[in-house]
Write an enzyme that holds these catalytic residues in place. Sequence first.
Site, PDB file in Angstrom:
ATOM      1  N   PHE A   1       0.776  -1.263   0.084  1.00 24.52           N
ATOM      2  CA  PHE A   1      -0.042  -0.115   0.102  1.00 24.52           C
ATOM      3  C   PHE A   1       0.712   1.256   0.004  1.00 24.52           C
ATOM      4  CE2 PHE A   1      -3.191   3.128   1.651  1.00 24.52           C
ATOM      5  CZ  PHE A   1      -4.178   2.493   0.805  1.00 24.52           C
TER       6      PHE A   1
ATOM      7  N   ALA B   1       0.745  -1.696   5.712  1.00 20.71           N
ATOM      8  CA  ALA B   1       1.577  -1.489   6.792  1.00 20.71           C
ATOM      9  C   ALA B   1       1.010  -2.577   8.169  1.00 20.71           C
ATOM     10  CB  ALA B   1       1.676  -0.373   7.325  1.00 20.71           C
ATOM     11  N   PHE B   2       0.013  -2.860   8.229  1.00 24.66           N
ATOM     12  CA  PHE B   2      -0.775  -3.208   9.373  1.00 24.66           C
ATOM     13  C   PHE B   2      -0.090  -4.920   9.387  1.00 24.66           C
ATOM     14  CE2 PHE B   2      -4.039  -5.598  11.794  1.00 24.66           C
ATOM     15  CZ  PHE B   2      -4.168  -4.745  13.023  1.00 24.66           C
TER      16      PHE B   2
ATOM     17  N   VAL C   1       2.382   5.196   5.709  1.00 26.00           N
ATOM     18  CA  VAL C   1       0.671   5.453   6.156  1.00 26.00           C
ATOM     19  C   VAL C   1       0.586   7.083   6.153  1.00 26.00           C
ATOM     20  CG1 VAL C   1      -0.807   5.145   7.907  1.00 26.00           C
ATOM     21  CG2 VAL C   1       1.111   3.442   7.795  1.00 26.00           C
ATOM     22  N   ILE C   2      -0.214   7.349   5.351  1.00 24.47           N
ATOM     23  CA  ILE C   2      -0.532   8.766   4.951  1.00 24.47           C
ATOM     24  C   ILE C   2      -1.895   9.055   5.493  1.00 24.47           C
ATOM     25  CG2 ILE C   2      -0.517  10.573   3.192  1.00 24.47           C
ATOM     26  CD1 ILE C   2       1.301   8.748   1.598  1.00 24.47           C
TER      27      ILE C   2
ATOM     28  N   HIS D   1      -8.901   5.686  10.327  1.00 27.85           N
ATOM     29  CA  HIS D   1      -8.092   4.813  10.052  1.00 27.85           C
ATOM     30  C   HIS D   1      -6.600   4.884  10.458  1.00 27.85           C
ATOM     31  CE1 HIS D   1      -6.437   1.621   7.147  1.00 27.85           C
ATOM     32  NE2 HIS D   1      -7.194   1.080   7.786  1.00 27.85           N
TER      33      HIS D   1
ATOM     34  N   PHE E   1      12.593   0.211  12.497  1.00 30.85           N
ATOM     35  CA  PHE E   1      11.143   1.028  11.965  1.00 30.85           C
ATOM     36  C   PHE E   1      11.540   1.928  11.003  1.00 30.85           C
ATOM     37  CE2 PHE E   1       7.634   4.017  12.619  1.00 30.85           C
ATOM     38  CZ  PHE E   1       6.624   3.264  12.767  1.00 30.85           C
TER      39      PHE E   1
ATOM     40  N   ARG F   1      10.158  12.347   2.647  1.00 31.06           N
ATOM     41  CA  ARG F   1      11.072  11.348   3.436  1.00 31.06           C
ATOM     42  C   ARG F   1      11.575  10.224   2.673  1.00 31.06           C
ATOM     43  NH1 ARG F   1       8.254  15.028   5.917  1.00 31.06           N
ATOM     44  NH2 ARG F   1       8.537  15.555   8.033  1.00 31.06           N
TER      45      ARG F   1
END
Length: 156
Positions: free
Chosen positions: A23, A57-58, A82-83, A89, A114, A128
Amino acid sequence: MKTFEGKLVSEKPIKIGIVCARFNEFIVSKLLGGALDALSRHNIKDDDITVAWVPGAFEIPLIASKMAKSKKYDAVVCLGAVIRGSTTHYDYVCAEVSKGIANVSLNSDIPVMFGVLTTENIEQAIERAGTKAGNKGFDSAMAAIEMVNLIREIEK
């Protein structure tokens, strides 16, 4: 007084597992490119790197845990993006992936890095992932090398 400090040059080969979230793949592929660049620059061979893609990511912590428990890797690098959107959510995913990766790290004998971006918008993620704020994939891979060597030094 004895002081331990991780080095970026290793006497022994280092085997790295990398878990990437599919994702937001446009961003994550840049993080992966940065991580692979860092590893290559520090003489980590392609044969010593394994990349596993997960849906989002989950799902990163589960596969990071499987890699860590396999004893095939000296470190695992977790990469994702994750945006924030218009729902809550984002908050749940960020909290759980952070906790999950931390738990894997604390419950395994290897470093689990991480490298998951948690940003307010796509612009911050792009910054980033290799533009003006550096590449967090590169940084995470560098930290993995340093941590592997630090652990080896402590365990001598």
